[in-house]
Design a protein around this motif. Structure first.
Motif, PDB file in Angstrom:
ATOM      1  N   LEU A   1       9.154  -3.571  43.972  1.00 25.12           N
ATOM      2  CA  LEU A   1       9.568  -4.353  45.139  1.00 25.12           C
ATOM      3  C   LEU A   1       8.809  -5.669  45.237  1.00 25.12           C
ATOM      4  N   LEU A   2       7.593  -5.704  44.708  1.00 21.44           N
ATOM      5  CA  LEU A   2       6.798  -6.937  44.701  1.00 21.44           C
ATOM      6  C   LEU A   2       7.194  -7.880  43.570  1.00 21.44           C
ATOM      7  N   GLY A   3       8.107  -7.441  42.703  1.00 19.82           N
ATOM      8  CA  GLY A   3       8.402  -8.195  41.489  1.00 19.82           C
ATOM      9  C   GLY A   3       9.236  -9.436  41.687  1.00 19.82           C
ATOM     10  N   GLY A   4       9.782  -9.651  42.886  1.00 22.81           N
ATOM     11  CA  GLY A   4      10.522 -10.883  43.147  1.00 22.81           C
ATOM     12  C   GLY A   4      11.924 -10.903  42.606  1.00 22.81           C
ATOM     13  N   ARG A   5      12.512  -9.726  42.340  1.00 20.82           N
ATOM     14  CA  ARG A   5      13.882  -9.665  41.833  1.00 20.82           C
ATOM     15  C   ARG A   5      14.799  -9.000  42.852  1.00 20.82           C
ATOM     16  N   THR A   6      16.095  -9.237  42.722  1.00 26.01           N
ATOM     17  CA  THR A   6      17.073  -8.648  43.637  1.00 26.01           C
ATOM     18  C   THR A   6      17.011  -7.133  43.559  1.00 26.01           C
ATOM     19  N   VAL A   7      16.901  -6.486  44.709  1.00 21.67           N
ATOM     20  CA  VAL A   7      16.718  -5.041  44.760  1.00 21.67           C
ATOM     21  C   VAL A   7      18.059  -4.323  44.643  1.00 21.67           C
TER      22      VAL A   7
ATOM     23  N   ALA B   1      -0.542 -11.070  52.503  1.00 21.35           N
ATOM     24  CA  ALA B   1      -0.081 -12.423  52.841  1.00 21.35           C
ATOM     25  C   ALA B   1      -1.096 -13.487  52.455  1.00 21.35           C
ATOM     26  N   ASP B   2      -2.363 -13.140  52.462  1.00 22.23           N
ATOM     27  CA  ASP B   2      -3.418 -14.111  52.154  1.00 22.23           C
ATOM     28  C   ASP B   2      -3.796 -14.139  50.672  1.00 22.23           C
ATOM     29  N   ILE B   3      -3.273 -13.223  49.889  1.00 26.92           N
ATOM     30  CA  ILE B   3      -3.696 -13.105  48.488  1.00 26.92           C
ATOM     31  C   ILE B   3      -3.388 -14.355  47.673  1.00 26.92           C
ATOM     32  N   PRO B   4      -2.203 -14.984  47.769  1.00 24.74           N
ATOM     33  CA  PRO B   4      -1.959 -16.178  46.947  1.00 24.74           C
ATOM     34  C   PRO B   4      -3.024 -17.249  47.124  1.00 24.74           C
ATOM     35  N   GLN B   5      -3.410 -17.553  48.372  1.00 24.55           N
ATOM     36  CA  GLN B   5      -4.419 -18.573  48.609  1.00 24.55           C
ATOM     37  C   GLN B   5      -5.786 -18.108  48.131  1.00 24.55           C
ATOM     38  N   ARG B   6      -6.085 -16.832  48.309  1.00 23.33           N
ATOM     39  CA  ARG B   6      -7.387 -16.319  47.862  1.00 23.33           C
ATOM     40  C   ARG B   6      -7.500 -16.390  46.339  1.00 23.33           C
ATOM     41  N   LEU B   7      -6.411 -16.141  45.639  1.00 25.78           N
ATOM     42  CA  LEU B   7      -6.451 -16.246  44.178  1.00 25.78           C
ATOM     43  C   LEU B   7      -6.593 -17.695  43.734  1.00 25.78           C
ATOM     44  N   GLU B   8      -5.934 -18.617  44.428  1.00 18.72           N
ATOM     45  CA  GLU B   8      -6.095 -20.040  44.110  1.00 18.72           C
ATOM     46  C   GLU B   8      -7.540 -20.462  44.296  1.00 18.72           C
ATOM     47  N   ASN B   9      -8.155 -19.994  45.374  1.00 17.22           N
ATOM     48  CA  ASN B   9      -9.560 -20.321  45.611  1.00 17.22           C
ATOM     49  C   ASN B   9     -10.454 -19.733  44.531  1.00 17.22           C
ATOM     50  N   LEU B  10     -10.104 -18.535  44.089  1.00 16.48           N
ATOM     51  CA  LEU B  10     -10.888 -17.866  43.051  1.00 16.48           C
ATOM     52  C   LEU B  10     -10.806 -18.639  41.744  1.00 16.48           C
TER      53      LEU B  10
ATOM     54  N   VAL C   1     -10.386  -4.518  30.952  1.00 21.62           N
ATOM     55  CA  VAL C   1     -10.980  -5.156  32.130  1.00 21.62           C
ATOM     56  C   VAL C   1     -11.234  -6.642  31.891  1.00 21.62           C
ATOM     57  N   GLY C   2     -11.357  -7.056  30.630  1.00 17.39           N
ATOM     58  CA  GLY C   2     -11.564  -8.465  30.322  1.00 17.39           C
ATOM     59  C   GLY C   2     -10.377  -9.340  30.663  1.00 17.39           C
ATOM     60  N   GLN C   3      -9.242  -8.739  30.987  1.00 13.59           N
ATOM     61  CA  GLN C   3      -8.051  -9.503  31.362  1.00 13.59           C
ATOM     62  C   GLN C   3      -7.843  -9.551  32.869  1.00 13.59           C
ATOM     63  N   LEU C   4      -8.819  -9.092  33.637  1.00 11.99           N
ATOM     64  CA  LEU C   4      -8.667  -9.035  35.087  1.00 11.99           C
ATOM     65  C   LEU C   4      -9.061 -10.320  35.795  1.00 11.99           C
ATOM     66  N   ASN C   5      -9.700 -11.228  35.117  1.00 10.47           N
ATOM     67  CA  ASN C   5     -10.229 -12.398  35.799  1.00 10.47           C
ATOM     68  C   ASN C   5      -9.132 -13.167  36.531  1.00 10.47           C
ATOM     69  N   ASN C   6      -9.408 -13.532  37.787  1.00 14.52           N
ATOM     70  CA  ASN C   6      -8.473 -14.299  38.622  1.00 14.52           C
ATOM     71  C   ASN C   6      -7.173 -13.550  38.905  1.00 14.52           C
ATOM     72  N   THR C   7      -7.234 -12.249  39.013  1.00 15.17           N
ATOM     73  CA  THR C   7      -6.055 -11.455  39.313  1.00 15.17           C
ATOM     74  C   THR C   7      -6.257 -10.664  40.600  1.00 15.17           C
TER      75      THR C   7
ATOM     76  N   HIS D   1       2.146 -18.244  41.366  1.00 12.36           N
ATOM     77  CA  HIS D   1       3.167 -17.558  42.163  1.00 12.36           C
ATOM     78  C   HIS D   1       2.877 -16.070  42.347  1.00 12.36           C
ATOM     79  N   VAL D   2       1.726 -15.590  41.930  1.00 10.04           N
ATOM     80  CA  VAL D   2       1.327 -14.191  42.088  1.00 10.04           C
ATOM     81  C   VAL D   2       2.470 -13.262  41.704  1.00 10.04           C
ATOM     82  N   ALA D   3       2.781 -13.252  40.436  1.00 13.85           N
ATOM     83  CA  ALA D   3       3.795 -12.340  39.915  1.00 13.85           C
ATOM     84  C   ALA D   3       3.181 -10.959  39.781  1.00 13.85           C
TER      85      ALA D   3
END
Length: 479
Positions: free
Chosen positions: A120-126, A180-189, A71-77, A58-60
């Motif tokens: 604002l990207l966090g998915g919570r009520t503003v 807009a394309d990031i969720p699919q690009r991360l899934e592909n990654l 940096v070792g925690q960056l994989n697939n982000t 869900h790209v939180a």
């Protein structure tokens, strides 16, 4: 040993060989020349190095300080810097800062822009209050904060009361269209299995011979140079949800402080939960710091330790061979910086009894600053009242003993006594005999004894204002 890592940096896919313990701040500035991420305090307290990290599912997205990230925690982000928010002209938020005169020297400005965008990207009520609170880890020494607040208010006005989607944020010119394309690009990654030595979410078996990093908010302050050359094991903050199982709230050790603060189960049980926990660290640090790390650090004034002790939490440990131990958290702290934790064990989860109704409770902290500061003393009290008497009590304090302290004798003395000023004052006398503060840089032993009483008074005033008043405690010589 250097390892290969693949992630998306702004709009570009990166495959990089790196030392996994190195800080993200150094990677961005020294390897990629992204100087909009500023190097300030290197302790997570100024916000100048703030970046946004998005992780599947869900790209939180969460804003956090890059100086305390491995940096070792960056994989697939998806890692976003100020450059990743910049188009050919200033976006809506950047233009609001310009219009309101909210920037002068500009050093701090990228951190403010990134922090609010991450919120604002966090998915919570503003809400306006939450938007302003999202900047509590960002400092400015030129402008004054009034113009920044006005810029924030002007920016979020069309989003108030909504949970904005990526598409809405793009349409409002708050993030670039490539998001807009990031969720699919991360899934592909993530689906690409070619990186067999990629340091990501699974690090079993943990052998206990290498440093374990989750949030790193304390480790990178103390051991930054050593960590840059290290090969640690990693746990990923906020990689698991908080669950309810068989009447217990199970909190993974990787839960962040902000994840704990936002948990609906705890919000339902403890009125004012979110507001009270705002004084713990700052928004960007709470997005990074984990419960397990706060406990294992074994500080006598650890905010989450005091909270969980009052809640009578159990702790579950897991060994490198998969063996588990579960016991009351109060038994975990053996002495100053001493824990019942074997070398091949790590904290796996914390367990709380799920209560059927809301309990009276209070969290109180005394520090030089309201936010983003270490406590001189802190305390949590939880009360259950039945027929005008205390049916159940939880009481924990920090800064009054070598360990985060559960006040067993005081709790036992209060239980079954009537809710009255006499009981309140008597409990303070018992507590004074139970605690053992010392003189240190945060205050004298006498000062901490006074603070312990003041914190107790704060609990009573917050939970039982119909029974006692501030003047009652002044007359009694407590305040």
């Amino acid at each position: 040993m250097k390892k290969c890592c693949r992630f998306i940096l702004n709009d570009k896919e990166i495959e990089f060989t790196l030392s996994p313990g190195r800080s993200v701040l150094d990677l961005l500035r020294k390897d990629f020349g992204l100087y909009g991420t500023k190097e300030g305090c290197r302790e997570g307290e100024c916000g100048a190095c703030t970046v946004i990290l998005g992780r599947i599912p869900h790209v939180a997205y969460r804003p956090m300080p890059s100086c305390l990230m491995s940096v070792g925690q960056l994989n697939n982000t998806h890692l976003v810097t100020i450059e990743g928010l910049q188009g050919e002209r200033p976006n809506r938020l950047q233009q609001a800062f310009i219009d309101q005169g909210a920037t002068q020297c500009g050093f701090c400005t990228p951190g403010f822009i990134v922090s609010l965008t991450g919120y604002l990207l966090g998915g919570r009520t503003v809400t306006l209050q939450d938007a302003v609170d999202a900047l509590d880890g960002n400092l400015c020494r030129c402008t004054g904060y009034g113009s920044i607040r006005r810029a924030v208010a002007a920016t979020i006005e069309p989003l108030l009361g909504k949970e904005p989607s990526l598409r809405q944020l793009i349409e409002l010119d708050l993030i670039p269209a490539y998001f807009a394309d990031i969720p699919q690009r991360l899934e592909n990654l993530r689906a690409n299995k070619s990186l067999s030595n990629s340091p990501d979410l699974t690090f079993e078996p943990f052998d206990g011979n290498r440093l374990l990093i989750a949030g790193g908010t304390d480790l990178y302050v103390q051991q930054a140079d050593a960590l840059n050359q290290s090969e640690p094991w990693f746990l990923i903050p906020e990689s698991e949800p908080i669950r309810v199982k068989k009447g217990m709230i199970e909190i993974p050790a990787t839960a962040t402080m902000e994840q704990l603060r936002q948990d609906p189960h705890l919000i339902d049980q403890f009125p004012g939960w979110r507001d009270k926990l705002r004084v713990i660290a700052s928004h960007i640090l709470r997005n990074r710091a984990t419960l397990g790390g706060n406990l294992v650090n074994a500080s006598p004034i650890a905010d989450c330790a005091v909270l969980l002790l009052a809640l009578d939490a159990q702790i579950q440990l897991v060994s490198s061979k998969g063996a588990r131990r579960k016991f009351p958290l109060r038994q975990f702290f053996l002495g100053y910086k001493a824990l019942d934790l074997n070398r091949d064990e790590r904290v796996e989860s914390l367990l709380l009894t799920k209560r059927d109704d809301a309990w009276l409770w209070n969290y109180a902290k005394v520090s030089k600053r309201q936010r983003l500061d270490i406590a001189s003393c802190n305390s949590v009290a939880i009360f259950k009242v039945h027929n005008g008497a205390f049916a159940s009590v939880g009481l924990a304090l920090g800064g009054v003993a070598p360990i985060p302290f559960t006040a067993h004798r005081t709790m036992a003395w209060i239980k079954n006594k009537p809710v009255s000023m006499e009981t309140f004052l008597g409990a303070m006398n018992v507590l004074q005999k139970e605690i053992s503060p010392i003189d240190d840089v945060r205050g004298s032993a006498d000062y901490k004894r006074q603070l312990a009483c003041a914190l107790m008074a704060d609990h009573y005033l917050h939970c039982f204002s119909n029974v006692c008043s501030y003047n009652d405690f002044v007359k009694a010589g407590v305040l």
